[in-house]
Scaffold this motif. Structure first.
Motif, PDB file in Angstrom:
ATOM      1  N   LEU A 152       0.829  -1.215   0.000  1.00  0.00           N
ATOM      2  CA  LEU A 152       0.000   0.000   0.000  1.00  0.00           C
ATOM      3  C   LEU A 152       0.861   1.261   0.000  1.00  0.00           C
ATOM      4  CD1 LEU A 152      -2.810  -1.039   2.514  1.00  0.00           C
ATOM      5  CD2 LEU A 152      -3.130  -0.513   0.070  1.00  0.00           C
ATOM      6  N   ARG A 153       1.913   1.232   0.831  1.00  0.00           N
ATOM      7  CA  ARG A 153       2.758   2.439   0.886  1.00  0.00           C
ATOM      8  C   ARG A 153       3.430   2.679  -0.467  1.00  0.00           C
ATOM      9  NH1 ARG A 153       3.949   6.368   0.358  1.00  0.00           N
ATOM     10  NH2 ARG A 153       5.249   7.919   1.458  1.00  0.00           N
ATOM     11  N   ASP A 154       3.876   1.591  -1.107  1.00  0.00           N
ATOM     12  CA  ASP A 154       4.535   1.687  -2.407  1.00  0.00           C
ATOM     13  C   ASP A 154       3.575   2.201  -3.482  1.00  0.00           C
ATOM     14  OD1 ASP A 154       6.680   1.171  -4.310  1.00  0.00           O
ATOM     15  OD2 ASP A 154       5.531  -0.580  -4.958  1.00  0.00           O
ATOM     16  N   HIS A 155       2.265   1.948  -3.316  1.00  0.00           N
ATOM     17  CA  HIS A 155       1.282   2.336  -4.324  1.00  0.00           C
ATOM     18  C   HIS A 155       0.559   3.643  -3.996  1.00  0.00           C
ATOM     19  CE1 HIS A 155       2.043  -1.742  -5.696  1.00  0.00           C
ATOM     20  NE2 HIS A 155       1.490  -1.391  -6.838  1.00  0.00           N
ATOM     21  N   CYS A 156       1.105   4.429  -3.072  1.00  0.00           N
ATOM     22  CA  CYS A 156       0.508   5.741  -2.808  1.00  0.00           C
ATOM     23  C   CYS A 156       0.559   6.549  -4.111  1.00  0.00           C
ATOM     24  CB  CYS A 156       1.265   6.467  -1.704  1.00  0.00           C
ATOM     25  SG  CYS A 156       0.559   8.107  -1.392  1.00  0.00           S
ATOM     26  N   ARG A 157      -0.553   7.192  -4.445  1.00  0.00           N
ATOM     27  CA  ARG A 157      -0.568   7.978  -5.690  1.00  0.00           C
ATOM     28  C   ARG A 157      -0.866   9.449  -5.423  1.00  0.00           C
ATOM     29  NH1 ARG A 157      -1.911   3.592 -10.431  1.00  0.00           N
ATOM     30  NH2 ARG A 157       0.147   2.682 -10.174  1.00  0.00           N
ATOM     31  N   CYS A 158      -0.391   9.909  -4.259  1.00  0.00           N
ATOM     32  CA  CYS A 158      -0.470  11.339  -4.003  1.00  0.00           C
ATOM     33  C   CYS A 158       0.592  12.010  -4.880  1.00  0.00           C
ATOM     34  CB  CYS A 158      -0.250  11.620  -2.517  1.00  0.00           C
ATOM     35  SG  CYS A 158       1.491  11.600  -2.023  1.00  0.00           S
ATOM     36  N   PRO A 159       0.479  13.322  -5.109  1.00  0.00           N
ATOM     37  CA  PRO A 159       1.412  13.983  -6.040  1.00  0.00           C
ATOM     38  C   PRO A 159       2.880  13.914  -5.601  1.00  0.00           C
ATOM     39  CG  PRO A 159      -0.445  15.419  -5.501  1.00  0.00           C
ATOM     40  CD  PRO A 159      -0.547  14.242  -4.591  1.00  0.00           C
ATOM     41  N   LYS A 160       3.121  13.667  -4.296  1.00  0.00           N
ATOM     42  CA  LYS A 160       4.517  13.537  -3.850  1.00  0.00           C
ATOM     43  C   LYS A 160       5.085  12.167  -4.204  1.00  0.00           C
ATOM     44  CE  LYS A 160       4.526  16.654   0.081  1.00  0.00           C
ATOM     45  NZ  LYS A 160       4.206  16.674   1.511  1.00  0.00           N
ATOM     46  N   CYS A 161       4.222  11.189  -4.252  1.00  0.00           N
ATOM     47  CA  CYS A 161       4.670   9.806  -4.471  1.00  0.00           C
ATOM     48  C   CYS A 161       4.552   9.366  -5.925  1.00  0.00           C
ATOM     49  CB  CYS A 161       3.860   8.840  -3.603  1.00  0.00           C
ATOM     50  SG  CYS A 161       4.116   9.086  -1.839  1.00  0.00           S
ATOM     51  N   PHE A 162       3.685  10.041  -6.706  1.00  0.00           N
ATOM     52  CA  PHE A 162       3.404   9.589  -8.072  1.00  0.00           C
ATOM     53  C   PHE A 162       3.146  10.838  -8.909  1.00  0.00           C
ATOM     54  CE2 PHE A 162       0.808   7.497 -11.378  1.00  0.00           C
ATOM     55  CZ  PHE A 162       1.501   6.308 -11.559  1.00  0.00           C
ATOM     56  N   GLY A 185       3.595  13.593   8.504  1.00  0.00           N
ATOM     57  CA  GLY A 185       2.192  13.175   8.514  1.00  0.00           C
ATOM     58  C   GLY A 185       1.671  12.766   7.160  1.00  0.00           C
ATOM     59  N   HIS A 186       2.327  11.791   6.535  1.00  0.00           N
ATOM     60  CA  HIS A 186       1.913  11.376   5.186  1.00  0.00           C
ATOM     61  C   HIS A 186       0.619  10.569   5.211  1.00  0.00           C
ATOM     62  CE1 HIS A 186       3.323  11.181   1.001  1.00  0.00           C
ATOM     63  NE2 HIS A 186       2.430  10.207   0.950  1.00  0.00           N
ATOM     64  N   GLN A 187      -0.297  10.923   4.283  1.00  0.00           N
ATOM     65  CA  GLN A 187      -1.558  10.183   4.167  1.00  0.00           C
ATOM     66  C   GLN A 187      -1.761   9.723   2.731  1.00  0.00           C
ATOM     67  OE1 GLN A 187      -4.732  12.755   5.696  1.00  0.00           O
ATOM     68  NE2 GLN A 187      -4.796  11.411   7.497  1.00  0.00           N
TER      69      GLN A 187
HETATM   70 ZN   LIG Z   1       2.154   9.679  -1.031  1.00  0.00          ZN
END
Ligand SMILES: [Zn+2]
Length: 460
Positions: free
Chosen positions: A95-105, A144-146
């Motif tokens: 799940l953490r690897d698949h975060c698609r927030c703009p910081k992660c993806f 506080g990453h969500q």
């Molecule tokens: Zn993220």
């Protein structure tokens, strides 16, 4: 470690999806044993009829999750209860690897930005919340990453267990000779329209049947080239880019003769055989013959698997190499020294995705396991019987103005001998260019209807 599914179960049998064109097993039994070589005179020659479309894929329905699902968290995984019976489990690290927030993806390039290798393997969320719009996960971090994962996306990407991963094979209609009654066809006018709906229908036909005719094509090289380029850029090979040939043996290949050619796929000597092949007969005068032969390799494979699973297994395992060595200036062989099996399958779904077969271009079988020699010769004999059976062969006399595009990874082609002056033009298009165009059009007409591609696209 991949789970190995017995090879004998590899082609998914989908009897309910078989079309009316399919013969029953009892009809095929005698055909397999009595197959005789076909000539143009015994062939059923038909002209393609008005457009026959594949049913277009249905838009992917958005799943309204009526009550927000129940989520529960343990040491390693989050479990989501879709209803009382159906649960999906996702590892925390996944799940953490698949975060698609703009910081992660990256929202524009659709590329991963987060550093996967910095995620602790024992990462555990500090909070997981079921919201109407998706699952909100809070991660231990000083900033506080969500992450918010839409419910539909979680269903589509559920791997434990897989829930909505539609098998590519499910879209296919396997066919035999009876397809001559209503072969998939579109018109040139439709395909060239700016709205691309006709182009989508054409490629959907190819996706479903492995080939499609296009009628009403102007009988010029330029217009046929433009038609090919509607799909993607043309793949240049040793035979040129957009080719135009007559039977003059100008190239060191039997295609450039007047000889009959048995059903085969092209480029078995390439690491990546060309995906689509488009043919257009521009002229045939002062002679006869030259009927085109099409055979659905997936159909023959499905019958073989039912009747002779051990032969199917051998064809799926024994690699075969090929060569193009008729010209002094080039020499083609596949990158894998032993070549590739006749029947190639997806590693996890075990779906058949590619047939490679050209007995004329086969190289010396010097890497074959000695214990399999006799079984392998028996298996290719059964395969040959299948692809030459009258039940499987679809013969059609092409006429100027009707082009045909075939998926060279599925449908085998050939022709009967001919005389007179026969001029054929055509092109190869890579499988990736074809699939890219089909994905873009599927997205356009079935997924997001002209909206921008989302980071939650089911295709990503
Ligand atoms: Zn993220």
């Amino acid at each position: 470690m991949l789970s190995r599914i017995p090879l004998a179960t590899r082609v998914r049998s989908a009897p309910a999806r078989r079309s009316i064109w399919n013969a029953t097993k009892s009809a095929v039994f005698p055909a397999f044993s009595q197959a005789t070589p076909r000539t143009a005179s015994s062939a059923t020659l038909t002209k393609p009829k008005p457009p026959v479309f594949a049913e277009l894929p249905k838009p992917v329905p958005f799943t309204f999750v009526e009550d927000t699902p129940i989520v529960s968290v343990d040491e390693k995984k989050v479990a989501i209860g879709w209803d009382t019976q159906t649960w999906s489990r996702f590892h925390h690290v996944w799940l953490r690897d698949h975060c698609r927030c703009p910081k992660c993806f990256h929202p524009v390039t659709k590329q991963r930005l987060l550093n996967t290798f910095e995620i602790p393997l024992d990462i555990t969320p500090i909070h997981v919340e079921s919201k109407p719009e998706g699952m909100l996960v809070s991660w231990p971090s000083t900033t506080g990453h969500q992450s918010l994962y839409p419910w539909t996306w979680l269903q589509e990407n559920s791997y434990d267990p897989p829930l909505r991963q539609q098998a590519a094979y499910d879209n296919k209609v396997l066919w035999g000779s009876k397809i001559q009654k209503a072969p998939p066809t579109v018109t040139y006018e439709q395909v060239m329209q700016d709205d691309e709906l006709g182009l989508f229908r054409w490629l959907s036909n190819v996706d479903k049947f492995g080939f499609s005719f296009v009628t009403g094509v102007p009988t010029t090289l330029e217009d046929t080239e433009k038609l090919s380029e509607r799909i993607g850029f043309i793949r240049e090979t040793q035979y040129g880019k957009f080719w135009d040939f007559t039977s003059d043996l100008s190239r060191g290949d039997t295609a450039y003769t007047t000889m009959a050619l048995g059903a085969h796929t092209d480029n078995t000597y390439f690491t990546d055989p060309c995906g689509l092949q488009l043919f257009h007969l521009l002229e045939h005068s002062g002679g006869s013959g030259g009927a085109t032969l099409l055979v659905d390799g997936f159909y023959v494979a499905s019958i073989l698997k039912e009747l002779h699973p051990e032969a199917y297994d051998i064809l799926s395992r024994v690699p075969v190499s090929g060569h193009a060595g008729g010209e002094a200036t080039n020499f083609y062989r596949p990158a894998a020294p032993s070549g590739y099996p006749v029947l190639n399958h997806d590693r996890t779904s075990d779906e058949l995705y590619q047939v490679r077969w050209n007995n004329d271009d086969r190289s010396a079988m010097k890497r074959i396991d000695p214990a399999l020699v006799e079984d392998w010769y028996n298996a290719i004999r059964l395969w040959h019987k299948g692809i030459t059976s009258p039940d499987a062969e679809y013969w059609v006399q092409l006429t100027p103005g009707t082009a045909v595009v075939i998926n060279n990874h599925r449908v085998l082609h050939g022709r009967s001998a001919f005389d007179g002056k026969r001029r054929m033009c055509g092109a190869y298009i890579g499988i990736d260019e074809y699939q890219s165009k089909l994905s873009v059009l599927t997205e356009k007409f079935c997924i997001n209807e002209n909206q921008e591609r989302s980071v939650w696209s089911p295709l990503l």
